[in-house]
Design an enzyme around this catalytic site. Structure first.
Site, PDB file in Angstrom:
ATOM      1  N   GLU A   4       9.652  -4.102  10.263  1.00  0.00           N
ATOM      2  CA  GLU A   4      10.118  -2.873   9.596  1.00  0.00           C
ATOM      3  C   GLU A   4      10.739  -1.895  10.588  1.00  0.00           C
ATOM      4  OE1 GLU A   4       7.260  -1.071   6.961  1.00  0.00           O
ATOM      5  OE2 GLU A   4       8.514   0.695   6.627  1.00  0.00           O
ATOM      6  N   GLU A  11      -1.236  -5.192   9.046  1.00  0.00           N
ATOM      7  CA  GLU A  11      -0.338  -4.639  10.064  1.00  0.00           C
ATOM      8  C   GLU A  11      -0.884  -4.817  11.474  1.00  0.00           C
ATOM      9  OE1 GLU A  11       0.395  -0.538   9.028  1.00  0.00           O
ATOM     10  OE2 GLU A  11       1.060  -1.058   7.005  1.00  0.00           O
ATOM     11  N   ASP A  21       0.830  -1.212   0.000  1.00  0.00           N
ATOM     12  CA  ASP A  21       0.000   0.000   0.000  1.00  0.00           C
ATOM     13  C   ASP A  21       0.868   1.267   0.000  1.00  0.00           C
ATOM     14  OD1 ASP A  21       0.838  -0.173   2.607  1.00  0.00           O
ATOM     15  OD2 ASP A  21      -1.147   0.000   3.515  1.00  0.00           O
TER      16      ASP A  21
HETATM   17  O1  KIV Z   1       3.661  -1.155   1.428  1.00  0.00           O
HETATM   18  C1  KIV Z   1       4.842  -1.514   1.406  1.00  0.00           C
HETATM   19  O2  KIV Z   1       5.580  -1.205   0.475  1.00  0.00           O
HETATM   20  C2  KIV Z   1       5.326  -2.304   2.542  1.00  0.00           C
HETATM   21  C3  KIV Z   1       6.803  -2.448   2.799  1.00  0.00           C
HETATM   22  C4  KIV Z   1       7.075  -3.231   4.032  1.00  0.00           C
HETATM   23  C5  KIV Z   1       7.590  -3.033   1.728  1.00  0.00           C
HETATM   24  O3  KIV Z   1       4.524  -2.808   3.270  1.00  0.00           O
END
Ligand code: KIV
Length: 256
Positions: A185, A118, A42
């Site tokens: 991340e 997430e 996203d």
């Molecule tokens: O949206 C994204 O690009 C991600 C990163 C962790 C690569 O979730």
């Protein structure tokens, strides 16, 4: 390849590479580069649509981009990269039914074979369990979670011992809920190393050091397509500069 087959990569000590793509040109390039997995992230809300955060992107837009990504492949189905699509903001935060409908829509209408979401709040864990029971593979994402930007900013996360313990605990919950992999991340390398050792599922790092089972990057960052990149992603080439200079030359020649 099935998403759960990535666990075998970890067992064999085979590194996993994941790159983002957002249209047929970028997916063709990533396929040719040989990445095992493509994430329709996203982050395309920012790279492609010019938004300041990932929040405004809609499910329909994610579906349109995923379909374009799927059209870019030239290998036979068996040799194509695995495609995972991000569930956009508000497509899973409002409960399990809505999440199944959103993830199901992506899988029903594109070549994606799993979704990423997430966080690991109790409600999110329930969503993950339900999706997996409904046959939808899920990848977790902890640490800097951009959909929570208004809470976390874009800073490195888990700097103190307490929040490191929390991420470790949440990673185990995500694994136990049935995720096939987890993205970590922008967290300290030492934490990513600890999580990698504790988990049976692959830990995929971005700004999380070298001790992960695999690495994921935003392709636009690696290619230097924009003016600035995050501190953990040095561009491999200055594509933006090369393109601007080449086009400037062309424009100049038309005026001669
Ligand atoms: O949206 C994204 O690009 C991600 C990163 C962790 C690569 O979730």
């Amino acid at each position: 390849m099935l998403p759960k087959e990535l666990i075998r990569f970890k067992e064999l000590g085979k590194p996993i590479t994941i790159l983002t793509a957002w249209d047929s040109i970028s997916s063709a390039i990533v396929e040719e580069a040989g990445a095992e997995v493509i994430l329709v992230g996203d982050s395309l809300a920012m790279f492609v649509h010019g938004h300041a955060t990932t929040l405004p992107i809609t499910l329909q837009q994610m579906l349109d981009h995923t379909q374009a990504v799927c059209r870019g492949f030239s290998n036979s189905l068996k040799k194509q990269p695995l495609v995972i699509c991000d569930l956009p903001f508000l497509s899973y935060q409002c409960g399990e039914d809505k999440a199944v409908e959103a993830a199901g829509t992506l899988l029903k209408n594109s070549c994606a074979s799993g979704v990423k979401l997430e966080g690991a709040e109790p409600e999110t864990i329930k969503v993950i369990e339900r999706l997996i029971r409904m046959g939808i593979p899920v990848m977790g994402h902890l640490g800097l979670t951009p959909q929570s930007v208004h809470n976390l900013g874009y800073r490195r996360q888990a700097e103190d011992e307490l929040s490191q313990e929390q991420i470790l605990k949440q990673s185990i919950q995500i694994q136990n809920a049935g995720c096939f992999a987890i993205v970590l991340e922008h967290v300290p390398d030492i934490l990513a190393g600890k999580v990698q050792k504790q988990l049976r599922i692959p830990v995929i790092g971005i700004g999380a050091g070298t001790q992960c089972d695999g690495q994921i990057r935003v392709t636009a960052d690696l290619l230097g397509l924009t003016n600035s990149q995050p501190p953990f992603c040095k561009p491999l080439i200055k594509t933006r500069e090369l393109c601007v200079n080449a086009l400037k030359d062309w424009v100049r020649q038309q005026h001669l």
